[in-house]
Design a protein around this motif. Structure first.
Motif, mmCIF file in Angstrom:
data_model
loop_
_atom_site.group_PDB
_atom_site.id
_atom_site.type_symbol
_atom_site.label_atom_id
_atom_site.label_comp_id
_atom_site.label_asym_id
_atom_site.label_seq_id
_atom_site.Cartn_x
_atom_site.Cartn_y
_atom_site.Cartn_z
ATOM 1 N N ARG A 1 7.719 -0.502 -6.599
ATOM 2 C CA ARG A 1 6.471 -0.192 -7.280
ATOM 3 C C ARG A 1 6.643 1.166 -7.960
ATOM 4 N NH1 ARG A 1 6.451 -4.557 -5.630
ATOM 5 N NH2 ARG A 1 4.799 -5.760 -4.611
ATOM 6 N N PRO A 2 6.050 1.355 -9.123
ATOM 7 C CA PRO A 2 6.300 2.588 -9.890
ATOM 8 C C PRO A 2 5.574 3.807 -9.349
ATOM 9 C CG PRO A 2 4.749 1.189 -11.070
ATOM 10 C CD PRO A 2 5.211 0.392 -9.889
ATOM 11 N N GLN B 1 7.280 4.931 2.538
ATOM 12 C CA GLN B 1 8.261 5.674 3.334
ATOM 13 C C GLN B 1 9.357 4.760 3.879
ATOM 14 O OE1 GLN B 1 5.291 7.205 5.949
ATOM 15 N NE2 GLN B 1 5.179 9.194 4.935
ATOM 16 N N LYS B 2 8.980 3.547 4.252
ATOM 17 C CA LYS B 2 9.984 2.582 4.716
ATOM 18 C C LYS B 2 10.953 2.223 3.588
ATOM 19 C CE LYS B 2 6.473 0.608 7.761
ATOM 20 N NZ LYS B 2 5.610 -0.570 7.992
ATOM 21 N N PHE B 3 10.411 2.052 2.389
ATOM 22 C CA PHE B 3 11.247 1.749 1.221
ATOM 23 C C PHE B 3 12.274 2.860 1.016
ATOM 24 C CE2 PHE B 3 12.098 2.149 -3.310
ATOM 25 C CZ PHE B 3 12.336 0.850 -3.715
ATOM 26 N N ILE B 4 11.824 4.099 1.098
ATOM 27 C CA ILE B 4 12.712 5.243 0.892
ATOM 28 C C ILE B 4 13.816 5.261 1.954
ATOM 29 C CG2 ILE B 4 12.822 7.766 0.966
ATOM 30 C CD1 ILE B 4 9.933 7.728 -0.189
ATOM 31 N N GLN C 1 0.858 -1.184 0.000
ATOM 32 C CA GLN C 1 0.000 0.000 0.000
ATOM 33 C C GLN C 1 0.887 1.223 0.000
ATOM 34 O OE1 GLN C 1 -2.309 1.157 3.547
ATOM 35 N NE2 GLN C 1 -4.091 1.212 2.210
ATOM 36 N N SER C 2 0.682 2.067 -1.000
ATOM 37 C CA SER C 2 1.507 3.263 -1.123
ATOM 38 C C SER C 2 0.801 4.456 -0.518
ATOM 39 C CB SER C 2 1.798 3.553 -2.601
ATOM 40 O OG SER C 2 0.640 4.084 -3.219
ATOM 41 N N ASP C 3 1.487 5.582 -0.465
ATOM 42 C CA ASP C 3 0.875 6.820 0.010
ATOM 43 C C ASP C 3 -0.345 7.186 -0.805
ATOM 44 O OD1 ASP C 3 2.683 7.103 1.993
ATOM 45 O OD2 ASP C 3 3.834 8.707 1.073
ATOM 46 N N ASP C 4 -0.307 6.868 -2.117
ATOM 47 C CA ASP C 4 -1.405 7.247 -2.996
ATOM 48 C C ASP C 4 -2.634 6.392 -2.764
ATOM 49 O OD1 ASP C 4 0.220 9.132 -4.126
ATOM 50 O OD2 ASP C 4 0.937 7.776 -5.697
ATOM 51 N N GLU C 5 -2.501 5.244 -2.085
ATOM 52 C CA GLU C 5 -3.607 4.305 -1.950
ATOM 53 C C GLU C 5 -4.267 4.379 -0.573
ATOM 54 O OE1 GLU C 5 -1.195 0.967 -2.814
ATOM 55 O OE2 GLU C 5 -1.952 0.775 -4.838
ATOM 56 N N GLY C 6 -3.823 5.244 0.279
ATOM 57 C CA GLY C 6 -4.447 5.356 1.588
ATOM 58 C C GLY C 6 -3.432 5.257 2.696
ATOM 59 N N ASP C 7 -3.894 5.441 3.926
ATOM 60 C CA ASP C 7 -3.028 5.381 5.095
ATOM 61 C C ASP C 7 -1.858 6.343 4.956
ATOM 62 O OD1 ASP C 7 -2.327 4.507 7.621
ATOM 63 O OD2 ASP C 7 -1.036 2.899 6.857
ATOM 64 N N LYS C 8 -2.132 7.498 4.316
ATOM 65 C CA LYS C 8 -1.058 8.445 4.061
ATOM 66 C C LYS C 8 -0.656 9.156 5.350
ATOM 67 C CE LYS C 8 0.294 12.194 0.967
ATOM 68 N NZ LYS C 8 -0.114 13.011 -0.170
ATOM 69 N N LYS C 9 0.627 9.339 5.503
ATOM 70 C CA LYS C 9 1.142 9.998 6.697
ATOM 71 C C LYS C 9 0.929 11.505 6.570
ATOM 72 C CE LYS C 9 5.511 10.655 9.171
ATOM 73 N NZ LYS C 9 6.933 10.306 9.179
ATOM 74 N N PRO C 10 0.070 12.105 7.390
ATOM 75 C CA PRO C 10 -0.176 13.541 7.269
ATOM 76 C C PRO C 10 1.069 14.342 7.609
ATOM 77 C CG PRO C 10 -1.848 12.436 8.636
ATOM 78 C CD PRO C 10 -0.727 11.476 8.440
ATOM 79 N N TYR D 1 8.315 1.866 -14.587
ATOM 80 C CA TYR D 1 7.664 3.162 -14.354
ATOM 81 C C TYR D 1 6.749 3.542 -15.516
ATOM 82 C CZ TYR D 1 6.883 7.949 -12.961
ATOM 83 O OH TYR D 1 6.275 9.129 -12.589
ATOM 84 N N VAL D 2 7.222 3.354 -16.737
ATOM 85 C CA VAL D 2 6.402 3.705 -17.903
ATOM 86 C C VAL D 2 5.203 2.772 -18.024
ATOM 87 C CG1 VAL D 2 6.405 3.881 -20.428
ATOM 88 C CG2 VAL D 2 8.330 4.777 -19.113
#
Length: 639
Positions: free
Chosen positions: A159-160, A122-125, A101-110, A241-242
């Protein structure tokens, strides 16, 4: 607050040598809360202690907010070999934890809540930031063996997404030998934390396992091997990515080449990518990935095209790379290289960028690459590689617009197909591949671009009888109404191109479309007999037929209007009594069948669309009957 104080006190008092490292690790894990992280980071400044147990804290820390400083300390002071393995293990575990689940899909860190649990993105980064530091610390004869495992793991987890891709770019830039200066930040750029670039490398501890006698001095070939590994990795990321982000290269090229076809008042894709920040970010990310290929290359365009045409498709080039001793033996991603070539021609056309010009033509090079991707399970391949297939269409549009149809102007393209004695074999096979994209690609603008390219290449076939045979084959044998509708459009364009030009009275070179022979050949597939409609047993059978064939039927009616509402202009191409026979075998049975059908039933999408299609068909057929009256039969009716 008391619990926090007790936790901090426990960490300080139990610090080795007060306890052994295993006991201390247990104490840390039992007291690990965000409030103790500053204290833990101070304790981890002890390089000896961090080398002993730092690697074992990674999984717990990366799941905790505000732990980046501790993890950076572990990356700078821990045993780099052990920490790398733990980081890669953590990446694999995180990817499998409850799905991605990415930031774009929900559970985004405000932004206002830094204490929220980090997302997987964020963990990946954070973990990639550690890897950038760790790989530069390893001192061994063959550091590429560590790098190979890292790159393979990242590709499995990647994930892209914009942020994840930006962190990958940071990692590659850190590990690359040749680096260009950092470009000025654009408002569309995506930026993520980069501790290797922003932190203090002087804090890095030496590799505790490095050989002090120089026996493990890095092998001279290692630089080239690592550069090629990174290049292969970047082509994989570019492809992913493309494929995961619609960059609209084909559609934007089509708009650029045909500005007169743009609908006034409707925003074009070119304008959307100029004005929308999210779309700008896509272009920016792709541009940065392409810039990395220049840093890691250089790539020779001629050699790259040769490999695309003659090599096998390689979608996992790093799979066995740790066993390859020669940089030249490390392959690149076939799809990624295709996207790279597409970006070259796209950006040089729309942005006037200084990119390489690929030495290729529709025949044989583009045909060979298309065939390679689509010869087996075309529908599956298209849906698995949406961006790569769009990139192929974009390359084809550029080749056609620059008159790069054949590398041998006096030959009918390449003769590498089975039907080498058939002059239409290459054009027909090539158009078949494009029409597969026009049917199966889920994005409408890509389907439109593929259809447009197919028509342009068809018209470029120098043999008029070949073009007619291809049109007839499509109209007779194609199972898709949308493509048969395109074939009628291309037939009309052929008639227009062969007609005398009114402005100066000049005539184009005589060909089969300049007289009645073309329509004589295709009349029974453009206007097939509709007598079978009377034999249908149930209204649903008629509904099914109209749902399937509405595009083709409407285009056929439009073609009739084109021919007979300007009969004086097109009388030179009309076979004798064509209008009378079309009326009897095609128009009247179709009109009678539709008149008996009431499609205003139910509320389903199928019937809603059918109602619209039948309404359009009725309207166009009424115009045809009113405007033309099918002149050949008028006299007999009055008599």
């Amino acid at each position: 607050m008391a619990d926090v104080s007790k936790a901090i006190e426990a960490l300080k008092e139990a610090r080795p040598p007060a306890t052994d490292k295993f006991t201390y690790l247990t104490i840390i894990e039992a007291n690990l809360i965000p409030e103790v992280l500053p204290t833990l980071n101070e304790i981890l400044q002890d390089a000896e202690l961090t080398q002993e147990l730092g690697w074992d804290l990674i999984y717990n820390l990366v799941n905790m907010p505000e732990s980046e400083a501790c993890l950076e300390t572990i990356a700078r002071l821990g045993n780099p070999r052990e920490v790398i393995l733990k980081v890669l293990e953590t990446l694999e575990i995180l990817d499998s934890d409850d799905g991605y689940q990415s930031d774009d899909e929900g559970d985004k860190k405000p932004e206002s809540d830094p204490t929220a649990t980090p997302t997987l993105e964020q963990k990946f980064i954070t973990l990639l930031g550690m890897l950038a530091i760790l790989h530069k610390r390893i001192k061994t004869k063959y550091p590429s063996r560590f790098l190979a495992q890292t790159l393979q793991t990242i590709l499995r987890v990647y994930r892209p997404e914009q942020q994840m891709t930006a962190s990958v770019i940071n990692l590659v830039h850190s590990l690359s030998i040749r680096k260009r200066p950092t470009l000025p930040t654009r408002k569309s750029s995506v930026n993520v934390a980069n501790p290797d670039q922003d932190g203090d490398a002087y804090k890095n501890a030496p590799d505790p396992e490095a050989d002090r006698d120089g026996k493990d001095e890095e092998d001279p070939s290692e630089g080239a091997i690592q550069q090629k590994m990174l290049l292969s990795f970047v082509t994989c990321v570019l492809e992913a990515y493309v494929n995961g982000n619609d960059v609209a290269w084909a559609a934007r090229l089509l708009e650029f080449y045909n500005p007169e076809r743009m609908v006034p008042g409707k925003q074009t894709l070119m304008a959307a990518f100029r004005e929308n920040q999210e779309l700008q970010a896509r272009d920016s990310i792709v541009g940065q990935l392409v810039a990395l290929t220049k840093d890691l290359g250089p790539l020779e365009p001629k050699l790259l095209v040769h490999q695309l045409c003659n090599g096998t498709i390689n979608s996992d080039p790093l799979r066995d790379v740790d066993e390859i001793p020669n940089p030249d033996d490390i392959p690149l991603s076939t799809g990624g290289c295709t996207c790279l070539v597409a970006y070259w021609v796209f950006s040089s056309t729309l942005f006037d960028a200084d990119e390489p010009t690929p030495d290729m033509h529709v025949f044989p090079e583009h045909f060979a690459i298309l065939d390679k991707f689509l010869q087996d399970d075309a529908e599956g391949q298209i849906n698995r590689s949406l961006g790569t297939i769009q990139a192929l269409v974009a390359i084809g549009l550029w080749l056609q617009a620059n008159d790069r149809i054949s590398s041998a102007p006096n030959s009918s393209a390449t003769k590498n197909t089975a039907a080498v004695d058939d002059p239409t074999s290459d054009y027909m096979a090539y158009l078949h591949l494009l029409t597969l994209i026009a049917v199966y690609h889920p994005q409408l603008h890509v389907r439109n671009a593929a259809s447009s390219l197919a028509g342009l290449v068809l018209h470029a076939d120098p043999a008029d009888d070949d073009r007619l045979r291809i049109l007839y084959d499509l109209l007779e044998n194609c199972m898709f109404a949308s493509l048969k509708a395109c074939a009628i459009t291309w037939l009309r364009e052929e008639l227009i191109a062969a007609a005398p030009k009114e402005a100066n009275g000049t005539k184009p070179p005589a060909n089969i479309f300049a007289g009645p022979q073309a329509l004589e050949t295709v009349q029974y597939v453009v206007f097939p007999s509709m007598a079978f409609l009377k034999e249908l047993d149930a209204p649903q059978e008629l509904v099914d037929y109209l749902v399937d064939q509405s595009q083709f039927l409407v285009q056929a009616v439009n073609f009739g209007l084109f021919l007979w509402t300007s009969a004086d202009k097109w009388k030179h191409v009309l076979p004798a009594n064509l209008d009378a026979t079309v009326k009897e075998r095609w128009f009247e049975p179709l009109r009678d069948a539709i008149s008996k059908l009431d499609v205003k039933q139910g509320g389903s999408d199928e019937y809603g669309q059918l109602d619209f299609d039948v309404s359009v068909l009725r309207e166009r057929m009424a115009l045809l009957e009113q405007a033309v009256g099918f002149r050949a039969s008028e006299g007999s009716e009055k008599a």
